[in-house]
Design a protein around this motif. Structure first.
Motif, short mmCIF file in Angstrom:
data_model
loop_
_atom_site.label_atom_id
_atom_site.label_comp_id
_atom_site.label_asym_id
_atom_site.label_seq_id
_atom_site.Cartn_x
_atom_site.Cartn_y
_atom_site.Cartn_z
N VAL A 39 -117.83 22.87 45.00
CA VAL A 39 -117.24 21.57 44.12
C VAL A 39 -117.31 21.88 42.77
CG1 VAL A 39 -117.27 19.27 43.92
CG2 VAL A 39 -117.86 20.12 45.97
N LEU A 40 -116.36 21.92 42.07
CA LEU A 40 -116.09 22.45 40.77
C LEU A 40 -115.92 21.42 39.63
CD1 LEU A 40 -116.11 24.84 38.53
CD2 LEU A 40 -113.75 24.71 39.13
N GLU A 41 -116.49 21.14 38.77
CA GLU A 41 -116.41 20.15 37.71
C GLU A 41 -115.98 20.79 36.32
OE1 GLU A 41 -115.81 16.96 38.19
OE2 GLU A 41 -116.71 16.70 40.35
N LEU A 42 -115.57 20.12 35.20
CA LEU A 42 -115.03 20.62 34.20
C LEU A 42 -116.23 21.11 33.47
CD1 LEU A 42 -112.23 18.36 32.52
CD2 LEU A 42 -112.20 20.89 33.20
N GLU A 43 -117.27 20.40 33.47
CA GLU A 43 -118.62 20.88 32.71
C GLU A 43 -119.36 22.20 33.10
OE1 GLU A 43 -120.38 17.58 35.56
OE2 GLU A 43 -118.52 17.85 34.39
N ASP A 44 -118.65 22.76 34.41
CA ASP A 44 -119.12 23.72 34.96
C ASP A 44 -118.57 25.02 34.50
OD1 ASP A 44 -120.88 22.05 36.74
OD2 ASP A 44 -119.30 22.28 38.49
N ILE A 45 -117.66 24.85 33.52
CA ILE A 45 -116.78 25.94 33.04
C ILE A 45 -117.24 26.05 31.52
CG2 ILE A 45 -114.65 26.84 32.59
CD1 ILE A 45 -113.64 25.15 34.93
N GLU A 46 -117.56 27.14 30.95
CA GLU A 46 -117.64 27.29 29.56
C GLU A 46 -116.48 27.29 28.77
OE1 GLU A 46 -120.91 29.54 27.35
OE2 GLU A 46 -119.51 30.91 28.09
N LYS A 47 -116.29 26.52 27.60
CA LYS A 47 -115.02 26.76 27.06
C LYS A 47 -114.72 27.94 26.36
CE LYS A 47 -116.91 25.44 22.20
NZ LYS A 47 -116.68 24.67 20.97
N ASP A 48 -113.38 28.67 26.32
CA ASP A 48 -112.97 29.51 25.50
C ASP A 48 -113.28 30.81 26.42
OD1 ASP A 48 -111.72 28.40 23.52
OD2 ASP A 48 -113.35 28.24 22.35
N THR A 49 -114.42 30.84 27.25
CA THR A 49 -114.95 32.19 27.71
C THR A 49 -114.63 32.45 29.07
OG1 THR A 49 -117.17 31.36 28.54
CG2 THR A 49 -116.89 32.35 26.25
N SER A 50 -114.06 31.34 29.83
CA SER A 50 -113.75 31.21 31.14
C SER A 50 -115.11 31.57 32.10
CB SER A 50 -112.56 32.20 31.80
OG SER A 50 -111.52 31.67 30.79
N LYS A 51 -116.39 31.35 31.84
CA LYS A 51 -117.40 31.59 32.60
C LYS A 51 -117.66 30.27 33.44
CE LYS A 51 -119.61 35.02 29.66
NZ LYS A 51 -120.75 35.40 28.63
N VAL A 52 -117.90 30.60 34.64
CA VAL A 52 -118.43 29.45 35.42
C VAL A 52 -120.01 29.43 35.16
CG1 VAL A 52 -118.93 28.62 37.54
CG2 VAL A 52 -116.84 29.81 37.07
N LEU A 53 -120.59 28.47 34.55
CA LEU A 53 -121.86 28.00 34.21
C LEU A 53 -122.88 27.96 35.59
CD1 LEU A 53 -121.18 26.19 30.96
CD2 LEU A 53 -121.69 28.35 31.23
N GLN A 54 -122.35 27.21 36.43
CA GLN A 54 -123.18 26.72 37.54
C GLN A 54 -121.95 26.53 38.67
OE1 GLN A 54 -125.22 23.53 37.14
NE2 GLN A 54 -123.23 21.93 36.82
N ARG A 55 -122.62 27.02 39.93
CA ARG A 55 -121.92 26.75 41.20
C ARG A 55 -122.59 25.63 41.88
NH1 ARG A 55 -117.72 30.71 42.87
NH2 ARG A 55 -117.52 32.30 41.33
N VAL A 56 -122.05 24.61 42.20
CA VAL A 56 -122.78 23.23 42.90
C VAL A 56 -122.02 23.00 44.24
CG1 VAL A 56 -123.79 21.21 42.69
CG2 VAL A 56 -123.23 22.64 40.62
N LYS A 57 -122.57 23.10 45.52
CA LYS A 57 -122.21 22.74 46.72
C LYS A 57 -122.17 21.10 46.61
CE LYS A 57 -122.21 26.75 47.99
NZ LYS A 57 -121.09 27.89 48.09
N PHE A 58 -121.23 20.77 47.72
CA PHE A 58 -120.97 19.30 47.85
C PHE A 58 -122.31 18.67 48.15
CE2 PHE A 58 -119.77 15.52 50.61
CZ PHE A 58 -119.12 15.04 49.52
N ALA A 59 -123.21 19.05 48.96
CA ALA A 59 -124.10 18.66 49.37
C ALA A 59 -125.09 18.14 48.41
CB ALA A 59 -124.89 19.36 50.56
N GLN A 60 -124.88 19.04 47.23
CA GLN A 60 -125.91 18.98 45.92
C GLN A 60 -125.24 17.70 45.10
OE1 GLN A 60 -125.62 23.44 45.49
NE2 GLN A 60 -127.72 22.84 44.35
N ARG A 61 -123.90 17.97 44.85
CA ARG A 61 -123.29 17.12 43.95
C ARG A 61 -122.76 15.73 44.55
NH1 ARG A 61 -119.96 20.55 40.10
NH2 ARG A 61 -121.63 19.92 38.65
#
Length: 566
Positions: A39-61
């Motif tokens: 489950v991807l949220e906007l805060e999981d993406i670093e601005k400009d760099t297109s890096k995924v900062l964290q990967r969170v599963k639905f059970a966690q989120r």
């Protein structure tokens, strides 16, 4: 010169909505999302760099809101605050906030090419300009469809994307190497200070100048001056914290003294704090310095406020002189600055302590010592409080200071300042290099989408022909509303026969399984949408969601007029 005139002859300029189904999404409710799904949220993406900062599963989120469903290979575009340039390529299936729009590549629009165009300066300028909303601007669906797009031949799209992957990977590697520099410089400066206050920085000088290296006489003169002035007065200060001020003379070179900060200040100007309540800002009043005025050990004169002359007179004991040191003792503890000439006679707040160092001691030596890890750790150990953390004046006065002779102090300061100047030169070079790297990506993207990054192949199908094929194919497709009508009619007919459907999408044999695919196989591998709906025995909404899921997963081929087992 317009963008069109800069494009290769085999390219065309069009709108994003002409080549991509921008805004067409498949929704999923929380109860439909598997526990192990990404489950991807906007805060999981670093601005400009297109890096995924964290990967969170639905059970966690444990999200409570509707999500957009996406597949591996989709380009995921953040439409909220689009100037943040949050775009990624999905490397696995998942679900995302509805503020992220999944865009599906095709045989004619390559995913990598689409991804890089969404990061292009022209696209960024457009979405920033047309986004609506004051505090949280977002790109509307229609504006997204009308966004500019530069269409290249399909084969060239792949060549461009592959080349950009390779070139920008090197840019990213360069950026990552540069990003290590600030921490390296910080560690270098800290190492210099540790060497300075331990004697390691001047070890050779100390051995070569034995007569100049003995601080015994200096220490006696300093302490004698305090005795002559009536000795140290504790006043109402709390006693020092136990087990914090634990340095011993044998930790330092022979000939060094070990005194306290209280010993090093002028007897007639003891360590003190300042104004408790400065009151409202006074135009033409007396300036007073807060901890907020010297962030990162640098004094910001422009931010300094003024209090009334009456309040200043009440706290005249804490007035400053040019050259005094100011130490933060509440909030952020341990910042130190030197008071400049223009703040002679200014005052301070209760959040900082004034240190008027005796002229027999090199003030800058004390400055560097207080910034060292050794002194900072002692101050941290003395910090108390809950809402506002700080150290009391008793602990400030008790801070131990290893003191070399005046000659060695001067030599230490000279060497520290020389090494710090070298670090500052490196830092300036780092800043310039970082700025150049930040300009590289937009410049490379601009070059790529002018057709200058890879050569054109005259055998490629021109983009104009490609665009005509896309338009023709789209014109033949029924709209979503047209496709829904047969299902709705069938649902009405079925509702006359029985009031409740026998099945639900949440049944164990339906949810997360190729239920409709199995029915298609039973009726020969293909069927019209309405016929499959009749056989599915699902409510119309459940049927559509299940069909969308099975198409997404590749179980069913959607031919728009019919469905077929993949």
């Amino acid at each position: 010169m317009t963008m069109e005139s800069m494009l290769p002859s085999s390219w065309v300029k069009c709108n994003l909505g002409e080549v991509i189904d921008y805004g067409v999404t498949y929704k999923a409710e929380p109860e439909e999302i598997p526990a192990n799904a990404w489950v991807l949220e906007l805060e999981d993406i670093e601005k400009d760099t297109s890096k995924v900062l964290q990967r969170v599963k639905f059970a966690q989120r444990q999200s409570k809101s509707t999500k957009n469903q996406f597949s591996a290979g989709d380009v995921l575009y953040g439409k909220l605050r689009p100037y943040l340039n949050k775009v990624i390529r999905a490397d696995e299936d998942g679900y995302c906030t509805t503020e992220i729009i999944p865009l599906k590549p095709s045989d004619v629009i390559k995913g990598g090419y689409l991804f890089y165009w969404l990061k292009h300066p022209t696209f960024l300028e457009y979405v920033t300009r047309v986004s609506h909303g004051l505090h949280m601007p977002r790109l509307g669906t229609e504006a997204g469809r009308n966004a500019p797009f530069v269409l290249a031949p399909t084969n060239e799209q792949k060549r461009i994307a592959d080349k950009l992957d390779a070139v920008l990977a090197r840019v990213d590697a360069c950026r990552e190497h540069l990003d290590r520099v600030p921490m390296i410089l910080k560690k270098f400066r800290q190492a210099v200070l540790e060497a300075a206050i331990s004697g390691a920085l001047t070890e050779e000088w100390h051995e070569d100048n034995p007569r100049k290296a003995d601080a015994t006489k200096l220490a006696e003169e300093i302490q004698g001056a305090h005795v002559a002035a009536g000795g140290h007065k504790r006043g109402n200060a709390a006693p020092p914290t136990e087990d914090v001020h634990d340095l011993t003379p044998d930790m330092f070179p022979r000939g060094w003294a070990l005194l306290t900060l209280r010993d090093l200040v002028l007897p007639d100007r003891p360590i003190t704090y300042g104004i408790l309540k400065p009151g409202p800002e006074q135009v033409g009043g007396v300036p007073y310095i807060r901890v907020a005025d010297f962030p990162s050990d640098k004094l910001n004169v422009a931010s300094i406020r003024r209090t009334s002359k009456r309040i200043d007179e009440e706290f005249k004991r804490s007035r400053l002189r040019s050259g005094d040191l100011l130490l933060s003792i509440r909030g952020t503890v341990g910042r130190v600055v030197v008071i400049p000439d223009e703040l002679q006679n200014a005052n301070i707040t209760q959040d900082s302590a004034r240190l008027s160092i005796q002229p027999s001691i090199n003030r800058d030596y004390v400055l560097w010592y207080l910034r060292s890890g050794l002194a900072q750790s002692r101050m941290k150990g003395s910090t108390k409080g809950v809402a506002v953390r700080g150290i009391n004046i008793g602990d400030v006065r008790a801070i131990q200071v290893p003191l070399p002779s005046r000659d060695e102090q001067d030599e230490i300061v000279r060497r520290v300042e020389a090494l710090f100047q070298y670090a500052e030169r490196l830092e300036r070079r780092y800043v310039a290099a970082r700025e150049q790297v930040e300009r590289l990506t937009p410049a490379i993207l601009a070059k790529a989408f002018r057709g200058e990054l890879v050569p054109q192949d005259p055998n490629d199908e021109p983009a104009s022909s490609l665009l005509e094929r896309i338009r023709s194919a789209k014109a033949k497709l029924p709209t979503q509303e047209q496709r829904r009508k047969p299902l709705l009619k069938a649902a009405k007919r079925k509702s006359k026969e029985k009031s409740l459907m026998a099945k639900s999408r949440f049944d164990n044999d339906v949810m997360g399984k190729p239920y409709l695919t199995g029915l298609l196989r039973q009726i020969g591998g293909s069927a019209k949408v309405a016929d499959l709906f009749q056989k599915a025995d699902l409510p119309v909404v459940d049927f559509y969601k299940q069909l969308a899921w099975e198409v997404e997963k590749g179980h069913v081929l959607d031919k728009h007029t019919s469905l077929k087992v993949a």
